[in-house]
Scaffold this active site. Structure first.
Site: not given
Ligand SMILES: NC(=O)c1ccc[n+]([C@@H]2O[C@H](COP(=O)([O-])OP(=O)(O)OC[C@H]3O[C@@H](n4cnc5c(N)ncnc54)[C@H](O)[C@@H]3O)[C@@H](O)[C@H]2O)c1
Length: 414
Positions: A259
């Site tokens: 992030c």
């Molecule tokens: N990880 C954190 O601490 C955190 C905190 C706040 C916000 N965010 C934001 O939240 C969002 C997700 O982050 P994350 O860490 O959970 O990501 P991640 O990479 O762990 O997970 C993303 C998931 O989306 C899936 N995906 C991709 N394309 C897809 C589609 N077309 N249909 C269905 N599923 C699909 C992937 O297979 C994956 O499992 C990002 O924008 C991130 O910046 C993350």
């Protein structure tokens, strides 16, 4: 309420489980079949405190089929939004929205699509809504749109989700916001309803501020090191002032993870696209990028990495997670490999994920790491506070006080 969550990563999986625990009917969707299969068996593909237990307790439907969003009143978009030097990569979110548009086309009832993924200001208006409207349906009339950023912190994600410091609801119109507000009404947190673009900016500005605090104290650390002053003492003294506060003033190797670096790059890119040069934010990134080299320069004062065995304690970007995305360990390992060092590494949770990036280094026990020619402390895992460092050479990037007993000890900023 009936909810669908698209994307079963850190944010999506945690959100799904927590909403299910709050008696909502939740369907979690991902295109990754293996991930969905694993979650379906009640096993969490990521490490988060409390997640495995909850996964076994709450009813959760998992699927790879977008048709299963059909009867949901609220659909959260939680897919990844990675970035590179050119900015945010919107392909995953665009693909998810295209598929959702295919479903909206056939739906007769009203539902609200909520963007939870972190996106640059303007993205929901300029990209999300036009793709959803390819369904032939109109935002505000046939379906609602909100942008509700997620602020959870890996390692304590369940707690952060259940007890948020605030809930931000960016809304296309009052009707969309009212539906999402109902979903969050039992959370004991201040709730702010605002525009879509403001919600997007609140998320980026919050992370940019946290990153700034870290780089600020590291810059102070660079001065303290030259003064022979312990930066932790300075930060402690500063933190008593409640206008400053003690949090995020922990000098060390800097920030990583999925992030802070990405969100900072996102806001910088957006600012430049708008014709503004964000000097402070560029400086925050620059200071952070220099951290790994600071640690290696300290190492080289005491040992030549070439042909030496260097032990790394910690690979995760922070303790209590198995996430290695943008971990400070990555730059350190790259540099040490270039210098011809042999690397042994230990991490309580993240060794497997790190080995996917660097299969060529050795993954060993912490005792074997302690047996190296020199040891670098990269992540502040609690267990590293209790090791026996006597007789060792330790270069500490994280402020592990016990390591000061080493034969040769250098702290990055103390
Ligand atoms: N990880 C954190 O601490 C955190 C905190 C706040 C916000 N965010 C934001 O939240 C969002 C997700 O982050 P994350 O860490 O959970 O990501 P991640 O990479 O762990 O997970 C993303 C998931 O989306 C899936 N995906 C991709 N394309 C897809 C589609 N077309 N249909 C269905 N599923 C699909 C992937 O297979 C994956 O499992 C990002 O924008 C991130 O910046 C993350």
């Amino acid at each position: 309420m009936k909810i669908s969550i698209i994307g079963a990563g850190y944010v999506g999986l945690v959100s799904a489980i927590c909403f299910a625990k709050m008696d909502n009917e939740v369907t979690l969707i991902d295109i990754d079949k293996d991930k969905i299969h694993t979650i379906g068996k009640g096993i969490s593909p990521i490490h988060e405190e409390g997640l495995d237990e909850l996964l076994g307790q709450v009813p959760l439907k998992v699927s790879t089929d977008y048709l299963d969003t059909m009867s949901s009143e609220v659909i959260f978009i939680c897919v990844g939004t990675p970035s590179d030097d050119r900015g945010i990569i919107l392909e995953p979110i665009k693909k998810a929205l295209e598929r959702l548009a295919g479903i909206l086309k056939t739906r007769q009832d009203y539902c609200v699509v909520v963007v939870k993924s972190t996106v640059a200001p303007g993205t929901t208006d300029e990209t999300v809504i036009p793709i959803l409207e390819k369904s032939g349906k109109k935002a505000g009339k046939d379906f609602g749109v909100c942008m509700s950023p997620e602020f959870l912190s890996e390692g304590k994600a369940i707690n952060d989700f259940m007890y948020p410091m605030r809930v931000i609801i960016g809304e296309y119109d009052k009707r969309s916001g009212a539906v999402v507000n109902r979903l969050f009404q039992n959370f004991n947190a201040p709730t702010m309803r605002t525009s879509l673009k403001t919600a997007e900016m609140i998320k980026l500005a919050s992370n940019a501020f946290l990153a700034t605090k870290i780089s600020f104290i590291n810059e102070v650390g660079n001065i303290c090191k030259r003064l022979g002053v312990d930066t932790h003492e300075v930060a402690k003294g500063m933190g008593f002032d409640d206008r400053i506060g003690p949090k995020f003033l922990n000098a060390g190797l800097g920030f990583g993870g999925s992030c802070l670096p990405k969100d900072l790059r996102m806001i910088i890119t957006k600012a430049k696209a708008l014709g503004y040069l964000p000097d402070i934010l560029e400086g925050v990134l620059k200071v952070n990028d220099g951290q790994a080299m600071q640690l290696l320069n300290l190492l080289k004062k005491h040992i030549r990495p070439k042909d030496a065995v260097i032990g790394l304690l910690g690979l995760a970007f922070k303790p209590d997670t198995d996430d290695v995305r943008d971990s400070r360990a990555i730059g350190i390992v790259e540099s040490l490999l270039q210098e011809g060092a042999t690397i042994r590494a230990y991490d309580p949770l993240a060794a497997k994920n790190f080995s996917l990036l660097f299969p060529q280094i050795e993954y060993v026990s912490r005792e074997e790491v302690l047996d190296s020619d020199a040891i670098l402390i990269v992540t502040e895992w609690e267990e590293f506070r209790h090791l026996d460092y006597t007789g060792k050479i330790v270069i500490d990037g994280r402020g592990i006080i016990k390591a000061r007993e080493a034969r040769i000890y250098e702290g990055i900023y103390w």
